[in-house]
Design a protein around this motif. Sequence first.
Motif, PDB file in Angstrom:
ATOM      1  N   GLU A  66      42.467  29.779  30.000  1.00 57.94           N
ATOM      2  CA  GLU A  66      42.904  28.716  30.909  1.00 57.94           C
ATOM      3  C   GLU A  66      41.779  28.298  31.852  1.00 57.94           C
ATOM      4  OE1 GLU A  66      46.550  27.829  34.067  1.00 57.94           O
ATOM      5  OE2 GLU A  66      46.547  29.656  32.846  1.00 57.94           O
ATOM      6  N   ARG A 103      49.825  35.935  39.640  1.00 60.41           N
ATOM      7  CA  ARG A 103      48.870  35.751  38.543  1.00 60.41           C
ATOM      8  C   ARG A 103      48.312  34.327  38.533  1.00 60.41           C
ATOM      9  NH1 ARG A 103      46.812  40.149  37.105  1.00 60.41           N
ATOM     10  NH2 ARG A 103      45.908  38.931  35.397  1.00 60.41           N
ATOM     11  N   LEU A 156      41.680  39.394  34.733  1.00 66.69           N
ATOM     12  CA  LEU A 156      42.418  38.356  34.018  1.00 66.69           C
ATOM     13  C   LEU A 156      42.697  38.775  32.585  1.00 66.69           C
ATOM     14  CD1 LEU A 156      40.739  34.989  35.131  1.00 66.69           C
ATOM     15  CD2 LEU A 156      42.658  36.195  36.169  1.00 66.69           C
ATOM     16  N   THR A 157      43.818  38.299  32.081  1.00 66.27           N
ATOM     17  CA  THR A 157      44.124  38.499  30.667  1.00 66.27           C
ATOM     18  C   THR A 157      43.348  37.478  29.835  1.00 66.27           C
ATOM     19  OG1 THR A 157      46.001  36.977  30.734  1.00 66.27           O
ATOM     20  CG2 THR A 157      46.431  39.296  31.283  1.00 66.27           C
ATOM     21  N   VAL A 158      43.395  37.650  28.530  1.00 63.97           N
ATOM     22  CA  VAL A 158      42.668  36.733  27.644  1.00 63.97           C
ATOM     23  C   VAL A 158      43.189  35.309  27.796  1.00 63.97           C
ATOM     24  CG1 VAL A 158      42.153  36.177  25.238  1.00 63.97           C
ATOM     25  CG2 VAL A 158      42.135  38.566  25.995  1.00 63.97           C
ATOM     26  N   SER A 159      44.502  35.155  27.857  1.00 63.88           N
ATOM     27  CA  SER A 159      45.076  33.811  27.988  1.00 63.88           C
ATOM     28  C   SER A 159      44.681  33.170  29.313  1.00 63.88           C
ATOM     29  CB  SER A 159      46.600  33.877  27.875  1.00 63.88           C
ATOM     30  OG  SER A 159      47.151  34.680  28.907  1.00 63.88           O
ATOM     31  N   GLU A 160      44.567  33.967  30.360  1.00 66.34           N
ATOM     32  CA  GLU A 160      44.161  33.423  31.660  1.00 66.34           C
ATOM     33  C   GLU A 160      42.690  33.027  31.653  1.00 66.34           C
ATOM     34  OE1 GLU A 160      47.350  35.916  34.447  1.00 66.34           O
ATOM     35  OE2 GLU A 160      45.350  36.718  34.041  1.00 66.34           O
ATOM     36  N   VAL A 161      41.862  33.799  30.974  1.00 65.38           N
ATOM     37  CA  VAL A 161      40.448  33.429  30.841  1.00 65.38           C
ATOM     38  C   VAL A 161      40.317  32.118  30.070  1.00 65.38           C
ATOM     39  CG1 VAL A 161      38.232  34.085  29.822  1.00 65.38           C
ATOM     40  CG2 VAL A 161      39.612  35.799  31.022  1.00 65.38           C
ATOM     41  N   LYS A 165      36.621  39.334  34.116  1.00 65.62           N
ATOM     42  CA  LYS A 165      36.929  40.063  32.883  1.00 65.62           C
ATOM     43  C   LYS A 165      37.891  41.223  33.155  1.00 65.62           C
ATOM     44  CE  LYS A 165      34.635  42.810  29.276  1.00 65.62           C
ATOM     45  NZ  LYS A 165      35.273  44.088  29.633  1.00 65.62           N
ATOM     46  N   GLN A 166      37.763  41.826  34.329  1.00 62.69           N
ATOM     47  CA  GLN A 166      38.591  42.984  34.648  1.00 62.69           C
ATOM     48  C   GLN A 166      40.015  42.612  35.066  1.00 62.69           C
ATOM     49  OE1 GLN A 166      37.641  46.302  34.350  1.00 62.69           O
ATOM     50  NE2 GLN A 166      35.853  45.420  33.325  1.00 62.69           N
TER      51      GLN A 166
END
Length: 536
Positions: free
Chosen positions: A165, A108, A158-163, A155-156
């Motif tokens: 980041e 990840r 990554l999670t919200v927290s990764e976005v 968007k597909q």
Amino acid sequence: MLTNPVLVENAAIMLTNPVLVESLVVFSIVLCVHSVIWNQLSWCAIALAIQAFYVQHKWDRLLKSGGAVFQFRPSANSGILPACMVMPLIGMAVKERCQDSGNVFFERFSLVVTATGMALALFLSLIALGITRPVPTNTCVISGIASSAVLYTIKQILTVSEVVEVLEVLLIFVYLSLILLYLLPRCFTPGEALIIVGGISFVINQLIKRSLNASEAKGDPVNYFLLVAVVGSLLLGIFFSLLFCFLESETWVSSLFFHMMTAVLGLGIILPWLALLIHRHPIMWLLDFMLHSQTRIYLLGYWVFLAALASVIVLHQNSKRSSMSKKHQASTLVRKYFHLIVVATYVPGLIYDRQLLHVASVGCLVVFMLLEYVRYFRIRPTGQLLRQLLTLFLDERDSGPLILTHIYLLLGVSLPIWLFPGPCTPKGTLPGAGALVPYAGVLAVGVGDTVASVFGSTLGEIRWPGTKKTVEGTATSIFAQIIAVALLLIFDGTVNLNTSYSWIVGSITLVSLLEAYTSQIDNLMLPLYLFVLLMI
């Protein structure tokens, strides 16, 4: 067989344009990577490369017309295409290895690296399109399509927290670019700025994240040492740059203040910061680490000897300058002495103790940066002396206020070691060509670039079209790197190439061709591309 004379003429023109050939080599590397790794991000990477190719011409035009807002390094093209692909390709290559080993966390993390690299590249493209007049409609359409593909994929996957980041790194990149490009005119091309400032921005974001979760911090203290050392050294430089905008740096009072503040910031902020992360006193940890084994003591003694030898070379070359030859510059052969010293430094470390080499290279980077601050600000008592000694070794790439060539050399051989995905290699090494990944800098810069430069400048007669590089230099570079790989097979028992010889030769050849045509800092660019090719 009939041939179209127009096509032949266009092909001939393309081969005499080094920027186009450089782009062709980069496209070849991208396609080679995705012939092995094909996933959801592959289309995005190819689209990113295509749009970067078009945007690169806009940046080149801006540089020639003086409309690029900041002052970038002259006598070089923008380097957008090769720079845009570095971070995404590194992330994708590391992700593949971590996925194979089942390390979900670093898989990840690698996705975040890839997405961040793409976001930074798109942002730099947006700047070029925004300040280009008239607005390049076709390039805007291509960039829009590539941006849509990248954003949709991010968007597909990554999670919200990764976005979040990724956006944090982008925000740091924006502010840090404004600061560094203003303080350091003519030091970077846009592509070099993307790699350097983008990498620093990512490091800063990682350090902030881990500092906020310091109570739960786990991992190798060596990695925290890298983060704190890089960020701490950078903050020192920015602090003194802003301070000496209002003070005269060459006086004894300012010099004394510089030394005092360096000690205060180092002992009062940087060391406690590191202690917070590693849960130990940094100095005691460092002493225990260095004296852990007899091998480390021998290596440290050997490296001290090589450092003294490098200093003697600098002093000897300066002593040869007479008062009548103040403009005399060191020859290519003399400058490559330091490449040989680097090879002699890194190879034993890679064979016998990579962790010690990791820490020592970080420490060396800190020392180099501090010495450059002393030289740049002319801090007494050694600032003016350093300025005189190092002037001899300047080349055309040191066109800004800082001398960065030696720092780039250190980064080039160190980055493959720092980026090596240790947690994804339970046995400490990768199979096949991956076993050579830590040696990517030594091969590309220490061996390949050195041999190409020496043989090309002394024996080369046939020049690559549109460049000063020679075919003989490139050929001997490839041959020397192959010989170096053969020697590593003999002396490093962890290297087992299996049946990957053709891939290694092809990778070395592509990177050597990139060296022949690129106008970017090859000490920085070549190891990263060889790292990617060997990693997959």
